[in-house]
Each structure stands twice: as structure tokens, then as C-alpha cells.
Design an enzyme around this catalytic site. Structure first.
Site, PDB file in Angstrom:
ATOM      1  N   ARG A   7     -61.087 104.042 -19.993  1.00  0.00           N
ATOM      2  CA  ARG A   7     -62.263 104.644 -19.347  1.00  0.00           C
ATOM      3  C   ARG A   7     -62.733 103.789 -18.170  1.00  0.00           C
ATOM      4  O   ARG A   7     -63.285 104.293 -17.196  1.00  0.00           O
ATOM      5  CB  ARG A   7     -63.387 104.882 -20.355  1.00  0.00           C
ATOM      6  CG  ARG A   7     -63.852 103.640 -21.086  1.00  0.00           C
ATOM      7  CD  ARG A   7     -64.937 103.993 -22.083  1.00  0.00           C
ATOM      8  NE  ARG A   7     -65.249 102.885 -22.963  1.00  0.00           N
ATOM      9  CZ  ARG A   7     -66.491 102.549 -23.314  1.00  0.00           C
ATOM     10  NH1 ARG A   7     -67.517 103.226 -22.859  1.00  0.00           N
ATOM     11  NH2 ARG A   7     -66.691 101.546 -24.143  1.00  0.00           N
ATOM     12  N   SER A  33     -70.958 105.626 -20.442  1.00  0.00           N
ATOM     13  CA  SER A  33     -69.853 105.577 -21.408  1.00  0.00           C
ATOM     14  C   SER A  33     -68.539 106.044 -20.791  1.00  0.00           C
ATOM     15  O   SER A  33     -67.488 105.465 -21.029  1.00  0.00           O
ATOM     16  CB  SER A  33     -70.168 106.459 -22.623  1.00  0.00           C
ATOM     17  OG  SER A  33     -71.303 105.986 -23.296  1.00  0.00           O
ATOM     18  N   GLU A  54     -72.854 120.464 -21.398  1.00  0.00           N
ATOM     19  CA  GLU A  54     -71.444 120.456 -20.978  1.00  0.00           C
ATOM     20  C   GLU A  54     -71.000 121.796 -20.410  1.00  0.00           C
ATOM     21  O   GLU A  54     -70.205 121.856 -19.469  1.00  0.00           O
ATOM     22  CB  GLU A  54     -70.538 120.066 -22.150  1.00  0.00           C
ATOM     23  CG  GLU A  54     -70.743 118.640 -22.661  1.00  0.00           C
ATOM     24  CD  GLU A  54     -71.969 118.493 -23.555  1.00  0.00           C
ATOM     25  OE1 GLU A  54     -72.518 119.522 -23.995  1.00  0.00           O
ATOM     26  OE2 GLU A  54     -72.386 117.351 -23.810  1.00  0.00           O
ATOM     27  N   PHE A  79     -66.907 116.594 -26.558  1.00  0.00           N
ATOM     28  CA  PHE A  79     -67.970 117.466 -26.037  1.00  0.00           C
ATOM     29  C   PHE A  79     -67.447 118.355 -24.906  1.00  0.00           C
ATOM     30  O   PHE A  79     -68.020 119.410 -24.629  1.00  0.00           O
ATOM     31  CB  PHE A  79     -69.177 116.643 -25.603  1.00  0.00           C
ATOM     32  CG  PHE A  79     -69.723 115.773 -26.702  1.00  0.00           C
ATOM     33  CD1 PHE A  79     -69.863 116.281 -27.986  1.00  0.00           C
ATOM     34  CD2 PHE A  79     -70.067 114.455 -26.467  1.00  0.00           C
ATOM     35  CE1 PHE A  79     -70.338 115.491 -29.021  1.00  0.00           C
ATOM     36  CE2 PHE A  79     -70.546 113.654 -27.494  1.00  0.00           C
ATOM     37  CZ  PHE A  79     -70.686 114.173 -28.776  1.00  0.00           C
ATOM     38  N   HIS A 104     -63.419 108.673 -24.876  1.00  0.00           N
ATOM     39  CA  HIS A 104     -63.663 108.464 -26.312  1.00  0.00           C
ATOM     40  C   HIS A 104     -62.800 109.364 -27.191  1.00  0.00           C
ATOM     41  O   HIS A 104     -63.274 109.956 -28.162  1.00  0.00           O
ATOM     42  CB  HIS A 104     -65.148 108.677 -26.638  1.00  0.00           C
ATOM     43  CG  HIS A 104     -66.026 107.609 -26.041  1.00  0.00           C
ATOM     44  ND1 HIS A 104     -66.072 107.385 -24.683  1.00  0.00           N
ATOM     45  CD2 HIS A 104     -66.877 106.727 -26.612  1.00  0.00           C
ATOM     46  CE1 HIS A 104     -66.924 106.397 -24.449  1.00  0.00           C
ATOM     47  NE2 HIS A 104     -67.412 105.976 -25.593  1.00  0.00           N
ATOM     48  N   ASP A 112     -67.956 105.138 -34.153  1.00  0.00           N
ATOM     49  CA  ASP A 112     -68.768 106.354 -33.985  1.00  0.00           C
ATOM     50  C   ASP A 112     -68.445 107.405 -35.046  1.00  0.00           C
ATOM     51  O   ASP A 112     -69.245 108.294 -35.312  1.00  0.00           O
ATOM     52  CB  ASP A 112     -68.547 106.959 -32.592  1.00  0.00           C
ATOM     53  CG  ASP A 112     -69.347 106.234 -31.526  1.00  0.00           C
ATOM     54  OD1 ASP A 112     -70.213 105.413 -31.899  1.00  0.00           O
ATOM     55  OD2 ASP A 112     -69.114 106.480 -30.335  1.00  0.00           O
ATOM     56  N   ARG A 162     -62.111 104.715 -25.617  1.00  0.00           N
ATOM     57  CA  ARG A 162     -63.275 103.839 -25.605  1.00  0.00           C
ATOM     58  C   ARG A 162     -62.879 102.367 -25.715  1.00  0.00           C
ATOM     59  O   ARG A 162     -63.383 101.531 -24.970  1.00  0.00           O
ATOM     60  CB  ARG A 162     -64.178 104.234 -26.771  1.00  0.00           C
ATOM     61  CG  ARG A 162     -65.312 103.282 -27.045  1.00  0.00           C
ATOM     62  CD  ARG A 162     -66.182 103.830 -28.166  1.00  0.00           C
ATOM     63  NE  ARG A 162     -67.296 102.956 -28.457  1.00  0.00           N
ATOM     64  CZ  ARG A 162     -67.364 102.170 -29.534  1.00  0.00           C
ATOM     65  NH1 ARG A 162     -66.365 102.148 -30.399  1.00  0.00           N
ATOM     66  NH2 ARG A 162     -68.412 101.407 -29.748  1.00  0.00           N
TER      67      ARG A 162
END
Lengths: 311, 268
Positions: A7, A33, A54, A79, A104, A112, A162
Site C-alpha cells: 500500500r 490507510s 464507496e 469495501f 488490506h 482486524d 496492509r
């Protein structure tokens, strides 16, 4: 080897291509993020935080693309799927120039927990006509992929992760869409790996070397279009094929390879990946160990594939 | 075009809409008939565009989010010369350019690939943002259906447009009161609809969406400051008595008898 999350490669890549005034970026309030925030700081007038929305992000992206903008939109991979049908109908169908980045992804997301550990994005995005699906192995490759996408016309989905992963490539690396990268040559088996599993595959190859087993390690950074000719060539040469991905074994890289081979050169395969199960909280290392995604699991798969071909 | 000419034109379009859907034996007459007066005024009175250059950068854009009611859009686009009326015969047919839901990949003049509700307003916001970045003075019009406002994504976009302070965006709600299986107020009541949009930060103008005078003055008033939504009170199936406010004609073609009666009523 230094370790950097892919990322972060997205962030630095986006910042670089941002010099082009025609590039815009959107995020659904996860830019710190996803790492699109660096672009946002440098080019605030061309950065749109749409809030936690989104679906709207994808529709707005489509409108910007239809007006000639080169659009980078990012959120967590999971998402982005909330807006999947928006992406399908409003971006992919009219073939608009929107580059979606889902961060992620996979069990690398770790602590998470299962809600964020997206293990089906390859499957869903590669089922869409017109859409290129990219899964870089390290931060350098991610940055190069972003640079490539800035000049590529059409919709794409790219996945980043991530957690930090070892850097494999140097700054001279050139990203070529749809071309697998042979990182190590062998003869006994071939491992087609993607994302963080590329590093695991390289580790496995080193270990296997000690036992006199020589394997190909191929980085498949483009899940779609898959490098058909390379897959067929190395399958014919080794007759032992292993796929390795931080994704469900249903619908991802393993499936894409199986589709190619079953049509052209049927070959027995081993699939290293998430075995059709949701994850849980834990460190990425713990999850990789528990769910069968480490170099050790690749070694077992290689040995099993070699045993099967001698039968 | 003046109001009288626009009214006349809209009547002709109603005839073409019925003919097109009757020929195809498939399509959405109700929402086409409720929207057609506004579409006629948009293209015949308000918007700047060039059918010879559909991609002209400075054109005003019309995003037709309720793309199932595309026959209305097709009659207007053909009238302005984007394609021949001959295409009407191939509406919804294999190889024809007039798809079952309006689609930018297939039809010149169509801006938005529709068919899935709740996505047009966001798309229009994207165009409006691009216009602002490029310092263009074009306007973006987006027509939504009332049933469409049950989609949550509409309200994501409703929230975003005022936040982005988009002055070049005009939404139009075709509030025809009926959706596929019945009356909007019985299925998922939208009221108080004007208050909802107002509370999201929109300037609202409420009109009779079948009064050409009110449509024209609303379109003139709307472009001064934005984002504005014109809430057009309309009747699903307007102009054909047995289709009016009748959910049966949301997505069904008339049979031979109904066709004949509709054409008589429209003085075809």
C-alpha cells in the site's frame, strides 16, 4: 531485504504520477490507510474524499473518467466490493478509465479480523469483462504498476496489502501487464505465486534447493489477463504446477491457471491458498501458519505435486 | 422553441414512444411518458449541445439515471439528429443501437450507461467536478426516478453534491408517484421529499412536470445557483388515460387493442 507494505508503493506511485494534471484520486475516508493521502496533500484540488460512501465513490469516479480524467479510486478491497455492482455497471461496462485499488486484502490484514480479510476480490473482479486485475508482490512493483496504469486506458482493479513484505525488485524493474516474471529457474516443478506469497515461494525454493529439488518461481502480478503462454510452457516443462495466493482457492490465481491448463495442457495442480474459509484475528504470521500460506506449505505442495507426477 | 412548440413536440414524442414500445413488444412506457415533457424542454429549450459532435467538450450533459425509460430519451435524441428515427424499429432488438436501457457505449448522445438505479447522480457529480477542474461552464442535468430514491446510493450522492459546492449540477426528480409494483407512497413513502433534499443542502424548486411553462421557468431558475433539484410532480403514463398512474404499464408494452386506443388518445 527491507520490508515495505505494497500500500505504501501505491502511495508513492500515485504521488509520482500526480504530476500529470489530468490525474485525480478519490478515497472513501481511508486515505491514511490506503496511502492515497500523500497525493491528497500534494494535490488537494484533485483529491476527493467522498466520505464513507464507496458506491458514490465509484459513480463519481465514472463521471470524472467520462469527462477525460484518469481516475484512481481506493478503499479497502473488501469495501470496494460493496460498490461492486456500481463498478460493474457504471465503470466496467462502458470501459471507463477508472483504476480501483483495494488495500488490506487477504490474511495479511491480520488483527482486524475476518470482516476486512478480503479473500474473494480476484474471483469477483476477474469475472468482469474489460477489467485488468493486478496483484503486486512488493512495494516497488506496486509503484511501477501505478505508473503503468496512469498511461493504460481502461478499468482495472489492483490489490495491495496492509502488512510489510520484503522488497524483491529494484528500481530498474519494468512492469508489463499480463507478463509473468520468472524469478528463479528450475526443472522439477513450477510455483506460480502472487502478492505476498511470491516471497514465501522464493523462501520455499531456497529450502528445496538444499534437498536437490529445483523449482521455478514465477511472479504472476497480473491475474487477468493471465500469462497463458508462460503458464502452458512451464506446465509442459515441469508437469508439476503449484499456485500460491493469499486468496480463496476458489476463483483466484489457482482457478485462473487451472482454466488455462485444462483447456491447453491438462496438468495436476496443487493450490496453496485459503481453503474456502473465513479468517479470524491474529498476526499475519500466525494466520499464514494456521491457514496454510507459508513457505513450508508451499514446500509440501511442491513435494506432493512431484510425487503425483511420478505415479 | 417556444412553449407551444415544445408542447407540440412532446405530443409527437409520446406517439413515437408508444410506437417504439409497441413495435418492440417490450419496454417501459409509464416512466417514458412521465419524463418526456421535461426531456423535450431540456433539449429543445435549455441545453447546449452539438449532435454532429456528441463529444464536444463544452456541451451541457444530461445524465438519465432512470435509464429504463429510455424511449423518451431516444425520441428526443433522434429529433435533434443524433441518429435516424429508423433506429426506433430496432429498439431492444439484436444488433440495434437502442439498447433496452440507455447505454453510452451503444448510442450517440447518451452520456450514461444506465439500467441500475442509484448511480446516475454520482456520475453527474463526477462530470460536474471535472467541469470545475477544467474551468468549463457547462451544466450537468441528472434525472432521477422517484422509486429510484429508495436506493441508498442516491442519498450518498445527495450528501456529496452540496459538500462539494457544485453550482453546475441540476437534478430533476420525475416524481411520477408509481413504481413497478404499486404506488410509491404505499411501497416506501418518500415524503416529505422536498424537506429531505433541502435538509441535505439542496436548493429545491417544485413544479408541475407536465406544464411546459413551469418546466421552462424552473430550468431557467435552476442554473443560477446550485446544486438545485427540480422536483417535478408528474403522472406515470401521462397522456394515455389507461396508463396513467397504472403500475401495470411500468414495464409492459401495450397489446394491439391498447395500442390503437393510446394512439387515438394522442391524436396520432
Amino acid at each position: 531485504m527491507p520490508e515495505i507494505a505494497t500500500r505504501d508503493g501505491y502511495g508513492t506511485g500515485l504521488l509520482k504520477v500526480g504530476k500529470n494534471p489530468n490525474i485525480v484520486a478519490l478515497d472513501a475516508d481511508l486515505s491514511d490507510s490506503t496511502k492515497s493521502q500523500e497525493f491528497g496533500k500534494a494535490y488537494p484540488e484533485r483529491f476527493f474524499n467522498v466520505g464513507i460512501a464507496e458506491q458514490d465513490m465509484i459513480s463519481i469516479s465514472a463521471g470524472l473518467a467520462a469527462s477525460g480524467k484518469i481516475v484512481f479510486a481506493s478503499s479497502f478491497s473488501i469495501f470496494s466490493e460493496r460498490a461492486f455492482e456500481h463498478f460493474r455497471n457504471t465503470v466496467a461496462r462502458p470501459k471507463l478509465n477508472v483504476k480501483l485499488c483495494g488495500s488490506h486484502a487477504g490474511f495479511k490484514t491480520g488483527e482486524d479480523g475476518s470482516s476486512a480479510q478480503c479473500i474473494e476480490d480476484f474471483a469477483v473482479y476477474r469475472s468482469l469483462p474489460n477489467v485488468a486485475v493486478i496483484s503486486p508482490a512488493d512495494a516497488v512493483e506496486t509503484e511501477k504498476a501505478v505508473e503503468f496504469l496512469a498511461s493504460y486506458k481502461g478499468p482495472s482493479y489492483m490489490r495491495t496489502t496492509r502488512a510489510k513484505v520484503p522488497v524483491i525488485f529494484d528500481s530498474n524493474y519494468k512492469f508489463e501487464l499480463g507478463r509473468g516474471v520468472v524469478l528463479k529457474k528450475g526443472k522439477d516443478a513450477v510455483v506460480f505465486a502472487t502478492g505476498p506469497l511470491v516471497h514465501e515461494a522464493l523462501k520455499a525454493a531456497e529450502e528445496l534447493d538444499k534437498d536437490g529439488i529445483k523449482i521455478y518461481v514465477v511472479n504472476i502480478h497480473t491475474i487477468k489477463p493471465i500469462d497463458e503462454s508462460l503458464v502452458i510452457k512451464l506446465a509442459r516443462e515441469t508437469k508439476a504446477v503449484i499456485s500460491a495466493e493469499d486468496h480463496n482457492v476458489i476463483g483466484g490465481l489457482g482457478s485462473a491457471i487451472a482454466e488455462v491448463l485444462s483447456k491447453n495442457s491438462p496438468t495436476q495442480m496443487e493450490m496453496v491458498g485459503v481453503k474456502d474459509t473465513f479468517g479470524e484475528s491474529g498476526t499475519p504470521e500466525e494466520l499464514y501458519e494456521k491457514y496454510g500460506l507459508t513457505s513450508k506449505h508451499i514446500i509440501n505442495a511442491v513435494k506432493s505435486a512431484i510425487r503425483r507426477k511420478s505415479k | 422553441m417556444d412553449t407551444k412548440a415544445l408542447e407540440n413536440k412532446a405530443r409527437e414524442h409520446r406517439i413515437e414512444i408508444i410506437q417504439m414500445i409497441y413495435d418492440a413488444q417490450s419496454g417501459h412506457p409509464g416512466g417514458s411518458l412521465s419524463a418526456i415533457d421535461i426531456l423535450t424542454a431540456l433539449y429543445g429549450y435549455k441545453m447546449k449541445f452539438n449532435p454532429k459532435k456528441p463529444d464536444w467538450e463544452d456541451r451541457d450533459r444530461f445524465v438519465y439515471s432512470k435509464g429504463h425509460a429510455c424511449p423518451a430519451l431516444y425520441t428526443v435524441l433522434a429529433d435533434h439528429g443524433y441518429f435516424s428515427r429508423e433506429e426506433f424499429k430496432k429498439f431492444r432488438k439484436l444488433g440495434g443501437m437502442l439498447q433496452g436501457h440507455a447505454d453510452r457505449k451503444w448510442t450517440p448522445g447518451v452520456e450514461f450507461s444506465a439500467g441500475s438505479l442509484g448511480q446516475g447522480l454520482g456520475f453527474a457529480i463526477g462530470i460536474a467536478l471535472a467541469g470545475r477542474l477544467d474551468k468549463k461552464d457547462y451544466k450537468v442535468y441528472c434525472m432521477l426516478g422517484d422509486g429510484e430514491c429508495e436506493e441508498g446510493a442516491v442519498w450518498e450522492s445527495a450528501m456529496a453534491a452540496p459538500n462539494f459546492r457544485l453550482k453546475n449540477l441540476i437534478a430533476i426528480l420525475d416524481y411520477n408517484k408509481v413504481q413497478q409494483t404499486g404506488k410509491v407512497k404505499d411501497i416506501m413513502n418518500l415524503e416529505p421529499i422536498e424537506d429531505k433534499w433541502k435538509s441535505f443542502g439542496w436548493r429545491t424548486i417544485v413544479i408541475d412536470g407536465h406544464s411546459m411553462k413551469e418546466i421552462v421557468s424552473a430550468l431557467d431558475a435552476a442554473v443560477k445557483d446550485g446544486p438545485t433539484i427540480i422536483i417535478a410532480n408528474t403522472k406515470k403514463g401521462k397522456g394515455v388515460s389507461f396508463m396513467e398512474l397504472n403500475e401495470k404499464f411500468h414495464g409492459k408494452a401495450p397489446n394491439a387493442e391498447e395500442y390503437k386506443k393510446a394512439m387515438e388518445e394522442l391524436n396520432a
